[in-house]
Design an enzyme around this catalytic site. Structure first.
Site, PDB file in Angstrom:
ATOM      1  N   GLY A 229     -11.705 -48.475  10.844  1.00  0.00           N
ATOM      2  CA  GLY A 229     -12.901 -48.417  10.019  1.00  0.00           C
ATOM      3  C   GLY A 229     -14.037 -49.248  10.574  1.00  0.00           C
ATOM      4  O   GLY A 229     -14.219 -49.388  11.787  1.00  0.00           O
ATOM      5  N   SER A 230     -14.793 -49.863   9.673  1.00  0.00           N
ATOM      6  CA  SER A 230     -16.079 -50.463  10.036  1.00  0.00           C
ATOM      7  C   SER A 230     -15.994 -51.695  10.913  1.00  0.00           C
ATOM      8  O   SER A 230     -17.022 -52.156  11.440  1.00  0.00           O
ATOM      9  CB  SER A 230     -16.864 -50.804   8.764  1.00  0.00           C
TER      10      SER A 230
END
Length: 567
Positions: A282-283
């Protein structure tokens, strides 16, 4: 009676007396001989019985020792110890005895089986009987007995049983460093972790000093366990690494196991989520996208990107979880964790340069570390434009937590490559670091990471008295029918003190559930970030990091100003 007759009678009586005395003496002598023979017979019987009792009470009867194979009988070379960086024992040896049988000398198998099971009820009755019925001269019955068990078996007095002196591997800290240290098999061969990865050195008697600090290890494990329980996660992973030299001071994977009690352990407990598991992160990947854009000159902090609406590419739509619905600067894209802005930035970087940058960070190759349980990254093939865009925010590529701490170490340590290790490295043993990105880019990324914790999605990672920078990452886990919205991997990667980073901390919770305290959110900002805060608060004093009296909260503008001034 005449004198002559009287003389005759006396002479005959004397002869009779002499004759009687001779018979009595002969009978007495015969009795003495018989008594001596009987006594000797009894003495011999007692000697035989005593000898047999002594033989049964011995650790291993001499006649049974002859049945012991040479490789078992010969003295064992003591397996070396494993200690932490401060010399604390993590794996060592204790003396023990093991029970064997010479089945050919077992007279009553059924009775012997019943007697053994009364002392060792954990054994399988059918297996014990098969062992005692075999035609072999040597068969193990039970390895590594306790002194009480040995004494009880001795008292049974079963012919054909004996004991062999052995060593047993012990792990004083139990499950605390289980996936790192690993464990050995019944014959002391390394099966998992350092026990397997450095088996040759340990067998040769060379002690191993790990980079692990057992104090850091305990703190990291305690905080991860608390978060797993609070958020009802199915697992967790955590790593603490020195960003300067790559030494790993703590590594935890949950659920874990006790290496000293390995009779029955399910596969999920043995699985090392910190090194073997690969996940879409993810981020947290946005740090690499931003660093690549700055390093290659594809963007500057002054540049802005359109994040006013979702980005549609073919049949895909890229959205922002924390949408601002406007144009965002590079600093704001990172601060607010914009997927749209990161995807557009990746297009300016280009697929080829994106691949090159990720490879230089070690994210596209299987990392080298001293344990065998290491995962290989999963990358898109072919690597299309849509892959470039999704990888910009951590989807479409899967790596391990070990990959992440290495890459973040490079990003924050001034741009030098770092190789993770579980061993203490002397200065002469450390490889000459290769520069991966410029000092200026690394300095800028430190400022942006500090911005995220001060005013962005990672605010709950703030640790009182310590300057922390980092990035949140919340990724939906892939399933058979696509991504599962409620099955999240929530992670946070931190560096501290962020003004002069020395340590990188990675925390991930596998499928956490939201609580009333988190307003039912299970994202990284609500779960992994506060866990990281507690970890930093506990380990920083142990590592000698001095607290600061203030925790400055930079803004996007102040980051721009400080970077331009070269601070």
């Amino acid at each position: 009676m005449s004198r002559s007759d009287e003389h005759y009678d006396r002479k005959r009586g004397l002869r009779r007396l002499v004759h009687l005395e001779g018979v009595a003496k002969q009978a007495l002598d015969t009795g003495h001989v018989r008594l001596i023979a009987v006594a000797a017979g009894f003495a011999l019987c007692f000697l035989v019985i005593a000898g047999r009792l002594i033989g049964l009470a011995a650790v291993a009867p001499a006649n049974d020792h002859a049945a012991i194979p040479a490789d078992v009988r010969q003295p064992q070379v003591e397996r070396a110890e494993i200690v932490d960086r401060h010399g604390v024992l993590l794996a060592g040896n204790v003396r023990s005895v093991s029970l064997f049988a010479n089945p050919r000398k077992i007279m009553d198998v059924d009775q012997a089986t019943r007697q053994l099971l009364a002392v060792l009820p954990e054994l399988d009755p059918a297996a014990v009987k098969r062992t005692l019925l075999s035609e072999r001269r040597f068969a193990w019955v039970k390895r590594h007995l306790s002194p009480r068990q040995q004494d009880a078996i001795n008292r049974l007095g079963i012919p054909g049983l004996g004991f062999v002196d052995e060593e047993r591997r012990v792990y004083p800290h139990g499950p605390s460093a289980a996936h790192v240290v690993g464990f050995t098999g019944i014959d002391r061969e390394g099966l998992v972790g350092i026990e397997k990865g450095l088996d040759d050195a340990l067998v040769a008697g060379r002690d191993v000093t790990l980079s692990i600090d057992i104090r850091v290890q305990h703190a990291l494990r305690a905080e991860l366990r608390a978060s797993v329980e609070e958020f009802q996660a199915i697992g967790a992973a955590g790593i603490v690494m020195d960003a300067h030299n790559g030494e790993i001071l703590g590594m935890v994977s949950l659920p874990d196991f006790n290496p000293g009690a390995m009779n029955k352990v399910d596969a999920d407990r043995l699985f090392n989520r910190a090194t073997l598991g690969v996940y879409e992160m993810g981020s947290t990947f946005k740090a690499f996208t931003t660093a690549a854009a700055l390093e290659y000159g594809a963007a500057t902090l002054d540049d802005t990107y359109d994040a006013s609406k979702p980005l549609r590419v073919a049949r895909f739509t890229i959205n922002d979880d924390h949408a601002k619905n406007r144009w965002l600067s590079v600093a704001e894209i990172f601060q607010y964790s914009s997927n749209i802005g990161s995807a557009r930035m990746a297009l300016d970087i280009g697929t080829e340069r994106q691949q090159q940058f990720l490879k230089e960070l070690g994210l596209l190759d299987r990392p080298s570390v001293e344990i065998p349980e290491v995962g290989t990254p999963m990358v898109p093939r072919p690597w299309r434009e849509i892959s470039t865009m999704t990888i910009a925010y951590g989807h479409g590529i899967a790596v391990s937590p070990l990959h992440m701490v290495r890459a973040y170490g490079v990003v924050v340590n001034g741009g030098h490559d770092v190789t993770p290790t579980l061993l203490v490295r002397r200065d002469a043993e450390r490889p000459t670091p290769k520069r991966v990105l410029s000092e200026h880019t690394s300095q800028t990324m430190r400022a942006l990471l500090g911005l995220v914790v001060a005013n962005g999605t990672g605010r709950q990672a703030q640790a009182q008295g310590y300057l922390v920078g980092g990035k949140t990452g919340t990724a939906e886990k892939a399933g058979a029918g696509g991504y599962r919205r409620k099955a999240l991997l929530s992670s946070f990667v931190a560096a501290f003190p962020i003004n002069d980073p020395r340590y990188v901390v990675f925390v991930a919770l596998d499928e956490p559930k939201g609580t009333e305290r988190t307003f039912n959110f299970a994202s990284a900002g609500w779960t992994a970030a506060p866990t990281t805060s507690r970890v930093v608060g506990r380990i920083a004093p142990l590592l000698g990091v001095a607290p600061t009296t203030t925790n400055p909260a930079p803004s996007s503008d102040s980051v721009l100003i400080s970077v331009r001034k070269g601070r």
